[in-house]
Design a protein around this motif. Sequence first.
Motif, PDB file in Angstrom:
ATOM      1  N   THR A 137       1.045  -1.800   0.343  1.00  0.00           N
ATOM      2  CA  THR A 137       0.117   0.197   0.248  1.00  0.00           C
ATOM      3  C   THR A 137       0.831   1.474   0.241  1.00  0.00           C
ATOM      4  OG1 THR A 137      -2.129   1.479   0.942  1.00  0.00           O
ATOM      5  CG2 THR A 137      -0.302  -0.158   2.162  1.00  0.00           C
ATOM      6  N   GLY A 138       0.079   2.056   0.359  1.00  0.00           N
ATOM      7  CA  GLY A 138       0.592   3.600  -0.255  1.00  0.00           C
ATOM      8  C   GLY A 138       0.841   3.735  -1.831  1.00  0.00           C
ATOM      9  N   PHE A 182       6.326   5.172  -0.946  1.00  0.00           N
ATOM     10  CA  PHE A 182       6.726   6.108  -1.308  1.00  0.00           C
ATOM     11  C   PHE A 182       5.283   7.032   0.114  1.00  0.00           C
ATOM     12  CE2 PHE A 182       7.509   9.505  -4.650  1.00  0.00           C
ATOM     13  CZ  PHE A 182       8.568  10.418  -3.925  1.00  0.00           C
ATOM     14  N   THR A 183       5.830   6.441   1.158  1.00  0.00           N
ATOM     15  CA  THR A 183       4.602   7.303   2.052  1.00  0.00           C
ATOM     16  C   THR A 183       5.559   7.905   2.805  1.00  0.00           C
ATOM     17  OG1 THR A 183       4.590   5.913   3.591  1.00  0.00           O
ATOM     18  CG2 THR A 183       3.682   5.408   2.196  1.00  0.00           C
ATOM     19  N   ASP A 186       6.690   9.358   8.382  1.00  0.00           N
ATOM     20  CA  ASP A 186       5.500   8.680   9.747  1.00  0.00           C
ATOM     21  C   ASP A 186       4.351   8.452   9.441  1.00  0.00           C
ATOM     22  OD1 ASP A 186       6.719  12.178  10.999  1.00  0.00           O
ATOM     23  OD2 ASP A 186       6.777  12.971   8.855  1.00  0.00           O
ATOM     24  N   VAL A 187       3.972   9.080   8.427  1.00  0.00           N
ATOM     25  CA  VAL A 187       3.146   7.828   7.912  1.00  0.00           C
ATOM     26  C   VAL A 187       3.346   6.197   8.343  1.00  0.00           C
ATOM     27  CG1 VAL A 187       1.169   6.807   6.263  1.00  0.00           C
ATOM     28  CG2 VAL A 187       1.846   9.500   6.529  1.00  0.00           C
ATOM     29  N   ALA A 188       4.469   5.900   7.439  1.00  0.00           N
ATOM     30  CA  ALA A 188       4.884   4.814   7.245  1.00  0.00           C
ATOM     31  C   ALA A 188       5.382   4.335   8.443  1.00  0.00           C
ATOM     32  CB  ALA A 188       6.043   5.205   6.776  1.00  0.00           C
ATOM     33  N   SER A 204      10.375   5.615   1.970  1.00  0.00           N
ATOM     34  CA  SER A 204       9.262   5.473   3.085  1.00  0.00           C
ATOM     35  C   SER A 204       9.669   5.660   4.188  1.00  0.00           C
ATOM     36  CB  SER A 204       8.356   4.531   3.340  1.00  0.00           C
ATOM     37  OG  SER A 204       7.217   4.361   1.882  1.00  0.00           O
ATOM     38  N   GLY A 205      11.203   6.566   4.719  1.00  0.00           N
ATOM     39  CA  GLY A 205      11.821   6.304   5.632  1.00  0.00           C
ATOM     40  C   GLY A 205      12.268   5.345   6.683  1.00  0.00           C
TER      41      GLY A 205
END
Length: 284
Positions: A137-138, A182-183, A186-188, A204-205
């Motif tokens: 997802t993302g 690719f989010t 913080d969302v990840a 996504s970090g």
Amino acid sequence: MREITPKRIREMKGKEKITMVTAYDYPSALLADKAGIDIVFVGDSLGMVVYGEPNTLNVSMEQMVFHTRAVAKAVKRALVLADMPFSSYEVSVEEGVKNAVRLIQAGADAVKIEGGADHEKLVRKLVRMGIPVMGHTGLTPQRYLRLGGYRLMGETEEEIEEILRDAKALERAGAFAVVLEFTLADVAKLVTEEVSIPTIGIGSGPWVDGQVLVWHDLLGIYENVPPFVKKYADLSSIIRLALERYREEVKSGKFPAKEHYWEYQDKEDFERKAKRALERLEEK
Ligand SMILES: Nc1nc(=O)c2c([nH]1)NC[C@@H]1CN(c3ccc(C(=O)N[C@@H](CCC(=O)O)C(=O)O)cc3)CN21
Ligand SMILES: CC(C)C(=O)C(=O)O
Ligand SMILES: [Mg+2]
């Protein structure tokens, strides 16, 4: 049975970072496995990096099956994961099951599908019949046309909700892990805290349970790399240099040298045999 199983991947959450890299052929899969990578992944990104397409929408089941077979032959230790290509699982659960089976029979240990909440039924069915599933997802590249290109996800409340809903649906349906592509980091992080299954990030970090990158991107053999890629080598320049030297040495006569060919030591012996061979050819 390979050493790295979906169960092992699940158990790595919170203990050890999971490493994953794409591979599309035998020699690259051999190297990834020998390097100790946990998951060797036949991604549908092969449509772009191997077949030169502008997106992943034209990848067929046939392509995925052929490349999965080559990769599976090479991998002894890592988990072999295969992407389900666009339109191979969205039309019906039945079709999704049939196509997942084809990838498993080509040698994959597990399959990956894009989306989560929309495919809960399919994921549950696959898991029940013994096929391990990874969600994604993302940024889901198979929605390229609707998204209007590839972009960072999770900037709005709605997108955060959608990503969380997918991850939770996947967890509920029995998926063993989920890719977060690719989010915003913080969302990840939030998703990683909210679900019990490992999250594997790409762009996504750092606050996720593992990382995945595309082979050609990290080795520097693809020109249009996404902005989140770290190039661990510049193979393009190494390959070009080698090809230019090869070209130059053939043109100049430096290659092949003595050690690259075999000749008759007894030239008279060769003359005799060659003459006879030519004569025999004439007779017929
Ligand atoms: N070689 C390769 N590496 C990948 O990581 C990858 C693929 N292909 N194909 C499938 C998806 C698509 N991905 C991508 C591709 C491009 C951007 C990217 O370049 N984004 C730019 C602008 C994009 C635009 O022009 O619209 C950005 O700055 O956000 C992001 C993710 C990640 N995945
Ligand atoms: C970007 C990764 C996760 C992928 O799905 C692929 O390479 O196909
Ligand atoms: Mg993919």
